[in-house]
Design a protein around this motif. Sequence first.
Motif, PDB file in Angstrom:
ATOM      1  N   PRO A 293      13.828   9.846  21.153  1.00  0.00           N
ATOM      2  CA  PRO A 293      13.229  11.607  21.273  1.00  0.00           C
ATOM      3  C   PRO A 293      13.966  11.675  22.672  1.00  0.00           C
ATOM      4  N   THR A 294      13.892  10.523  23.723  1.00  0.00           N
ATOM      5  CA  THR A 294      13.751  10.228  25.268  1.00  0.00           C
ATOM      6  C   THR A 294      15.162   9.885  25.428  1.00  0.00           C
ATOM      7  N   LEU A 295      16.191   9.983  25.006  1.00  0.00           N
ATOM      8  CA  LEU A 295      17.654   9.604  25.488  1.00  0.00           C
ATOM      9  C   LEU A 295      18.488  11.296  25.381  1.00  0.00           C
ATOM     10  N   PRO A 296      18.573  11.601  24.217  1.00  0.00           N
ATOM     11  CA  PRO A 296      18.719  11.666  22.906  1.00  0.00           C
ATOM     12  C   PRO A 296      19.633  10.443  21.822  1.00  0.00           C
ATOM     13  N   ALA A 297      19.335   9.645  21.027  1.00  0.00           N
ATOM     14  CA  ALA A 297      19.983   9.260  20.259  1.00  0.00           C
ATOM     15  C   ALA A 297      19.148   8.316  19.327  1.00  0.00           C
ATOM     16  N   PHE A 298      20.491   7.656  18.264  1.00  0.00           N
ATOM     17  CA  PHE A 298      19.836   7.264  17.456  1.00  0.00           C
ATOM     18  C   PHE A 298      20.006   5.886  17.070  1.00  0.00           C
ATOM     19  N   SER A 299      19.519   4.696  16.464  1.00  0.00           N
ATOM     20  CA  SER A 299      20.801   3.681  16.129  1.00  0.00           C
ATOM     21  C   SER A 299      20.054   3.730  14.149  1.00  0.00           C
ATOM     22  N   ILE A 300      21.079   2.909  13.543  1.00  0.00           N
ATOM     23  CA  ILE A 300      20.870   2.957  12.207  1.00  0.00           C
ATOM     24  C   ILE A 300      20.548   2.050  12.292  1.00  0.00           C
ATOM     25  N   ILE A 301      19.434   1.899  11.030  1.00  0.00           N
ATOM     26  CA  ILE A 301      19.047   0.437  10.617  1.00  0.00           C
ATOM     27  C   ILE A 301      18.623  -0.014   9.340  1.00  0.00           C
ATOM     28  N   ALA A 302      19.373   0.761   8.689  1.00  0.00           N
ATOM     29  CA  ALA A 302      19.660   0.886   7.120  1.00  0.00           C
ATOM     30  C   ALA A 302      20.410   1.649   6.580  1.00  0.00           C
ATOM     31  N   LYS A 303      21.293   0.710   5.795  1.00  0.00           N
ATOM     32  CA  LYS A 303      22.126   1.469   4.970  1.00  0.00           C
ATOM     33  C   LYS A 303      22.517   0.795   3.630  1.00  0.00           C
ATOM     34  N   GLU A 304      22.797   2.439   2.372  1.00  0.00           N
ATOM     35  CA  GLU A 304      22.535   1.287   1.039  1.00  0.00           C
ATOM     36  C   GLU A 304      24.419   2.538   0.637  1.00  0.00           C
ATOM     37  N   LYS A 305      24.240   1.808  -0.644  1.00  0.00           N
ATOM     38  CA  LYS A 305      25.670   2.686  -1.020  1.00  0.00           C
ATOM     39  C   LYS A 305      26.118   2.405  -2.881  1.00  0.00           C
ATOM     40  N   GLU A 306      26.665   3.209  -3.008  1.00  0.00           N
ATOM     41  CA  GLU A 306      26.430   3.318  -4.737  1.00  0.00           C
ATOM     42  C   GLU A 306      27.561   3.535  -5.195  1.00  0.00           C
ATOM     43  N   THR A 307      28.496   2.901  -5.865  1.00  0.00           N
ATOM     44  CA  THR A 307      29.757   4.087  -6.636  1.00  0.00           C
ATOM     45  C   THR A 307      29.092   4.497  -8.016  1.00  0.00           C
ATOM     46  N   VAL A 308      29.529   5.587  -7.872  1.00  0.00           N
ATOM     47  CA  VAL A 308      28.557   6.304  -8.346  1.00  0.00           C
ATOM     48  C   VAL A 308      29.582   8.119  -8.053  1.00  0.00           C
ATOM     49  N   ARG A 309      30.485   7.628  -9.531  1.00  0.00           N
ATOM     50  CA  ARG A 309      31.706   8.865  -9.495  1.00  0.00           C
ATOM     51  C   ARG A 309      31.729   9.710 -10.638  1.00  0.00           C
ATOM     52  N   LEU A 310      31.029  10.874  -9.348  1.00  0.00           N
ATOM     53  CA  LEU A 310      30.665  11.893  -9.171  1.00  0.00           C
ATOM     54  C   LEU A 310      32.084  12.910  -9.758  1.00  0.00           C
ATOM     55  N   GLY A 311      33.180  12.340  -8.882  1.00  0.00           N
ATOM     56  CA  GLY A 311      34.591  13.152  -9.225  1.00  0.00           C
ATOM     57  C   GLY A 311      34.772  13.002 -10.756  1.00  0.00           C
ATOM     58  N   ASP A 312      34.332  12.086 -11.415  1.00  0.00           N
ATOM     59  CA  ASP A 312      34.936  11.843 -12.452  1.00  0.00           C
ATOM     60  C   ASP A 312      34.224  12.780 -13.612  1.00  0.00           C
ATOM     61  N   ARG A 313      34.991  14.096 -13.798  1.00  0.00           N
ATOM     62  CA  ARG A 313      34.299  14.674 -14.862  1.00  0.00           C
ATOM     63  C   ARG A 313      34.781  15.645 -15.884  1.00  0.00           C
ATOM     64  N   ASN A 314      34.169  16.331 -16.368  1.00  0.00           N
ATOM     65  CA  ASN A 314      34.515  15.896 -18.519  1.00  0.00           C
ATOM     66  C   ASN A 314      36.155  17.356 -17.699  1.00  0.00           C
ATOM     67  N   LEU A 315      37.303  16.630 -18.533  1.00  0.00           N
ATOM     68  CA  LEU A 315      37.906  16.853 -18.585  1.00  0.00           C
ATOM     69  C   LEU A 315      38.683  18.522 -18.819  1.00  0.00           C
ATOM     70  N   THR A 316      37.793  18.670 -20.135  1.00  0.00           N
ATOM     71  CA  THR A 316      38.003  19.674 -20.374  1.00  0.00           C
ATOM     72  C   THR A 316      37.390  20.842 -20.313  1.00  0.00           C
ATOM     73  N   THR A 317      35.639  20.401 -19.750  1.00  0.00           N
ATOM     74  CA  THR A 317      34.945  22.012 -19.044  1.00  0.00           C
ATOM     75  C   THR A 317      34.663  21.524 -18.066  1.00  0.00           C
ATOM     76  N   GLY A 318      35.343  20.158 -16.727  1.00  0.00           N
ATOM     77  CA  GLY A 318      35.115  20.507 -15.567  1.00  0.00           C
ATOM     78  C   GLY A 318      33.491  20.104 -15.015  1.00  0.00           C
ATOM     79  N   GLU A 319      32.947  20.059 -16.197  1.00  0.00           N
ATOM     80  CA  GLU A 319      31.136  19.275 -15.577  1.00  0.00           C
ATOM     81  C   GLU A 319      30.995  17.834 -15.611  1.00  0.00           C
ATOM     82  N   LEU A 320      29.542  17.630 -14.522  1.00  0.00           N
ATOM     83  CA  LEU A 320      29.332  16.514 -14.226  1.00  0.00           C
ATOM     84  C   LEU A 320      28.778  15.967 -15.368  1.00  0.00           C
ATOM     85  N   LYS A 321      29.617  14.677 -15.961  1.00  0.00           N
ATOM     86  CA  LYS A 321      29.158  14.255 -16.985  1.00  0.00           C
ATOM     87  C   LYS A 321      27.888  13.128 -17.400  1.00  0.00           C
TER      88      LYS A 321
END
Length: 549
Positions: A41-69
């Motif tokens: 907070p004294t700068l103020p700035a931030f540094s990244i100390i960890a990153k996580e990623k998971e490929t979860v295709r939320l966009g791959d929805r039900n073609l008929t209803t458009g709902e998340l599967k």
Amino acid sequence: MLNLVSSWESSPTQPSKQHRIIAAIDLGTNSLHMVVVKIDPTLPAFSIIAKEKETVRLGDRNLTTGELKPEIIEKAIAALGRFQEVAKTINAETIIAVATSAVREAPNGKDFLHTIETELGLSVNLISGQEEARRIYLGVLSGMEFNNQPHTIIDIGGGSTELILGDSQQARILTSTKVGAVRLTSELITTDPISTTEFQYLQAYARGMLERSVEEILANLESEESPRLVGTAGTIETLAMIHAREESGVIPSTLNGYQFSFKDLQELVNRLRKLSNSERAEIPGMPEKRPEVILAGAVILQEAMTLLGSESVTVCERSLREGVIVDWMLSHGLIEDKLRYQSSIRERNILKLADKYQINLEYSDRVAKFAESLFDQTQGTLHHWGTDERQMLWAAAILHNCGHYISHSSHHKHSYYLIRNGELLGYTETEIEIIANLARYHRKSPPKKKHENYQSLLTKQQRQIVSQLSAILRLAVALDRRQIGAVAQVQCEYYPQLKQVNLLIFPSQSDDDCALELWSLDYKKGVFEEEFGVRLVASLEKSNINNLS
């Protein structure tokens, strides 16, 4: 008796402790990402100390209803649970999570977010396309120096593409278009490798969808301005990695500032279109699960650069997740330098909407001050809401009468729709829904379960905020019934044993009996009394208001 008098101003931000650790999660269309940062907070700035990623295709929805599967929802919740564990291990004090286009557009999107909160205790904020663009802008500003020169930013996601025009401070244009790498792949590509017919249609479709956003950007450039194009997110980072590896044989330690030309991109697109998904997977630097969507993403970039007339694109590794962090820092008073202008984004957008709908600001500001005063004086006794809820009450008070822009009849209902669809920047979709509901219930019927707008509030807590704060807003409106500032100040006295609140009214003019205000309070107090389980007694005081302690 508890004598509850407080100022109308917010209390100052508490001094911040050193090195706070914050996590931000982005529920995107193609994948879920988390970044954990250490804030100085004294700068103020931030540094990244960890990153996580998971490929979860939320966009791959039900073609008929458009709902998340269901199976994708399950996978997403499992991934978010793992993210929480990582954040906890690194001692993150809070996790800020946002959801974008895939969840926005799915009919069961809000139910999905409710399930996350129920199962994991994680609150996910749904944000609009424009708000997503604003936070992307904040993220890029935190990682790249603009030197007060105009820049165009393109963020190609799985379900949408954000195009932004800004300099070091102001975002001139924020746009979001429903073209994304996952969306176009699933909707337009059926052949592998892609056929010439499908490829040409993919190009034409992407260009047609992007045209309006590009026109907005070009229309807001001065004649001598030639903005640099900055690209963010997975598609552009992947293209940069492939390009870097092929040019130099190695991937640079950071892609931040890496540049490739439009000509290079065209050559890469021509290569990618001739390859099958499995062949693309063999390209050095191609991340897992990216081969099937990279062509659509690359075409979106190619068409955007064609329309913009950009000869090259510069990569910025910071984007939405980092923008979520910057937004949190702004809202917690941790930024006072070049981004300070952004900290008043909420207030400026409320006032901009008020101006658009020709609201009498002198009047609505008085109502807002009464609402805040009543909120402050009853906080800790009748209610326990905090700074965020107070801010939403202020916003609703300023905008409560905007429905007059359409019609006086049922104007409270018109206010709801105007606020709900006003594209307020700086707010989540839930916050906008709460503000719109507060304005909706400043008069006439109190909130009822059968009301469609009230049903849009997913949790008991959200409905309680609306029920209690709209009751306070009703009193604030009554206190300026003639809209002339007849009442100078109000003082609450709460008698817990009697379950009674005495409301002392101090007139601006000593000879004004404020009869209409007192009548209006008497007429409107029923909702307040029922909501808080108290009796409200209003009386006119003739003593000098300056003698209030």
